[in-house]
Design an enzyme around this catalytic site. Structure first.
Site, PDB file in Angstrom:
ATOM      1  N   TYR A 110       0.833  -1.191   0.000  1.00 47.19           N
ATOM      2  CA  TYR A 110       0.000   0.000   0.000  1.00 47.19           C
ATOM      3  C   TYR A 110       0.869   1.243   0.000  1.00 47.19           C
ATOM      4  O   TYR A 110       1.987   1.258   0.541  1.00 47.19           O
ATOM      5  CB  TYR A 110      -0.953   0.023   1.200  1.00 47.19           C
ATOM      6  CG  TYR A 110      -0.273  -0.007   2.566  1.00 47.19           C
ATOM      7  CD1 TYR A 110       0.092   1.176   3.216  1.00 47.19           C
ATOM      8  CD2 TYR A 110      -0.007  -1.210   3.200  1.00 47.19           C
ATOM      9  CE1 TYR A 110       0.696   1.150   4.455  1.00 47.19           C
ATOM     10  CE2 TYR A 110       0.601  -1.245   4.437  1.00 47.19           C
ATOM     11  CZ  TYR A 110       0.946  -0.067   5.066  1.00 47.19           C
ATOM     12  OH  TYR A 110       1.556  -0.100   6.304  1.00 47.19           O
ATOM     13  N   ILE A 151      -0.543   2.464   9.716  1.00 51.21           N
ATOM     14  CA  ILE A 151       0.354   2.706   8.591  1.00 51.21           C
ATOM     15  C   ILE A 151       1.805   2.539   9.041  1.00 51.21           C
ATOM     16  O   ILE A 151       2.284   3.264   9.910  1.00 51.21           O
ATOM     17  CB  ILE A 151       0.127   4.120   8.014  1.00 51.21           C
ATOM     18  CG1 ILE A 151      -1.349   4.304   7.632  1.00 51.21           C
ATOM     19  CG2 ILE A 151       1.042   4.351   6.826  1.00 51.21           C
ATOM     20  CD1 ILE A 151      -1.894   3.294   6.655  1.00 51.21           C
ATOM     21  N   GLU A 152       2.470   1.588   8.423  1.00 56.44           N
ATOM     22  CA  GLU A 152       3.849   1.287   8.814  1.00 56.44           C
ATOM     23  C   GLU A 152       4.819   1.412   7.660  1.00 56.44           C
ATOM     24  O   GLU A 152       5.980   1.012   7.761  1.00 56.44           O
ATOM     25  CB  GLU A 152       3.906  -0.119   9.430  1.00 56.44           C
ATOM     26  CG  GLU A 152       3.010  -0.239  10.656  1.00 56.44           C
ATOM     27  CD  GLU A 152       3.056  -1.606  11.311  1.00 56.44           C
ATOM     28  OE1 GLU A 152       4.055  -2.330  11.104  1.00 56.44           O
ATOM     29  OE2 GLU A 152       2.103  -1.955  12.037  1.00 56.44           O
ATOM     30  N   GLY A 153       4.358   1.948   6.536  1.00 61.01           N
ATOM     31  CA  GLY A 153       5.222   2.129   5.378  1.00 61.01           C
ATOM     32  C   GLY A 153       4.479   2.902   4.314  1.00 61.01           C
ATOM     33  O   GLY A 153       3.376   3.402   4.533  1.00 61.01           O
TER      34      GLY A 153
END
Length: 297
Positions: A110, A151-153
């Site tokens: 994503y 959201i981690e990236g």
């Protein structure tokens, strides 16, 4: 002989203390959806342990990708097999439990290429999971209670996503929620721009897999500093302590239940405190962690 307080004053103090205690009582939040062994969503809610359940994850979206949920072994969205999760959502909501769609997770599938891309993703989420209309709703006619940003990236532009969702919310006449799960290091946090919009109802900070801001009972200063920075710098409704539900749920950051109750919670209790978030239902089912802390959160 000691002076006794007048009876009306005693009642006033007792009521005040009770109201203060209730105002600082917390909720339990759990992530569900990433391990088939955790059981059905309905069973998760029927435990009575949780007040909010985050369905994890809408893990593919943006930058030209077809948005796609990934619920591990629970169901296959490609074959329209996740309709039964919609029944679970409704069952949870009938018990007064909020059910959120969590977007993101720990994958590289994503990203958002621009503010326009973010707005298109928000429109898709609104039409397919929230109060809009679509012929391809993965959970059928179940209407989730909001969107959780895990959201981690990926790229930036999550503020534009939050604004667009909020615009949809504002025109709906129904309360929908925005929540987020930032990792505990405050500096250079990928969600910082989105969180500074002031649009988020709940922020559950991940105090795990980041040793510099995790809680340890023998040296809680890093945790305390991080918690204070988040709660004084970000304008949000409530802040939650995010923890792994077992040693196996994360690389680092597990807090034994008695350490949580006796040492961590006294640090965070305030009017901004919302409760405890756990990753995840599968590990909580194995450890029984939520049952050990639910009466104290």
């Amino acid at each position: 002989m000691r002076n006794k307080l007048p009876l009306p004053l005693c009642f006033f103090l007792l009521i005040s203390l009770t109201l203060f205690s209730k105002s600082n009582a917390g909720s339990l939040v759990v992530y569900w959806g990433q391990n088939e062994g955790e059981g059905r969503l309905t069973d998760t809610c029927n435990t009575g342990l949780y007040q909010i359940v985050n369905i994890a994850f809408l893990s593919s979206f943006g930058n030209g990708r077809q948005p796609q949920i990934n619920l591990a072994g629970h169901c296959s969205p490609a074959s329209n097999g996740c309709q039964r999760v919609g029944t679970g959502i409704k069952n949870c909501q009938s018990r007064g439990i909020k059910v959120m769609l969590s977007i993101g997770g720990g994958t590289n599938t994503y990203s958002l290429s621009s503010p326009d891309d973010a707005r298109h993703v928000a429109d898709y989420i609104w039409d397919n999971f929230l109060g809009g209309n679509s012929n391809s709703r993965p959970f059928g006619d179940a209407v989730l209670d909001g969107v959780d940003f895990d959201i981690e990236g990926g790229e930036a532009h999550y503020a534009a996503l939050a604004h667009r969702l909020h615009d949809h919310y504002a025109g709906s006449g129904k309360k929908f929620y925005l929540t987020a799960a930032p990792q505990c290091p405050f500096q250079n946090n990928i969600l910082h721009e989105a969180l500074t919009t002031g649009l988020f109802d709940h922020v559950w900070i991940q105090f795990y897999n980041n040793p510099q801001c995790e809680f340890t009972s023998n040296n809680p200063s890093g945790f305390k500093s991080s918690w204070n920075q988040w709660t004084t710098s970000i304008n949000a409704g409530k802040f939650y302590v995010g923890l792994p539900a077992s040693h196996e749920a994360a690389g680092t950051g597990y807090v034994p239940s008695q350490d949580l109750i006796n040492h961590l919670l006294p640090i965070v209790r305030s009017r901004k405190y919302g409760g405890v978030m756990l990753w995840d239902r599968f590990h909580d089912l194995q450890s029984g962690y939520s049952g050990k802390i639910s009466g104290s959160v």
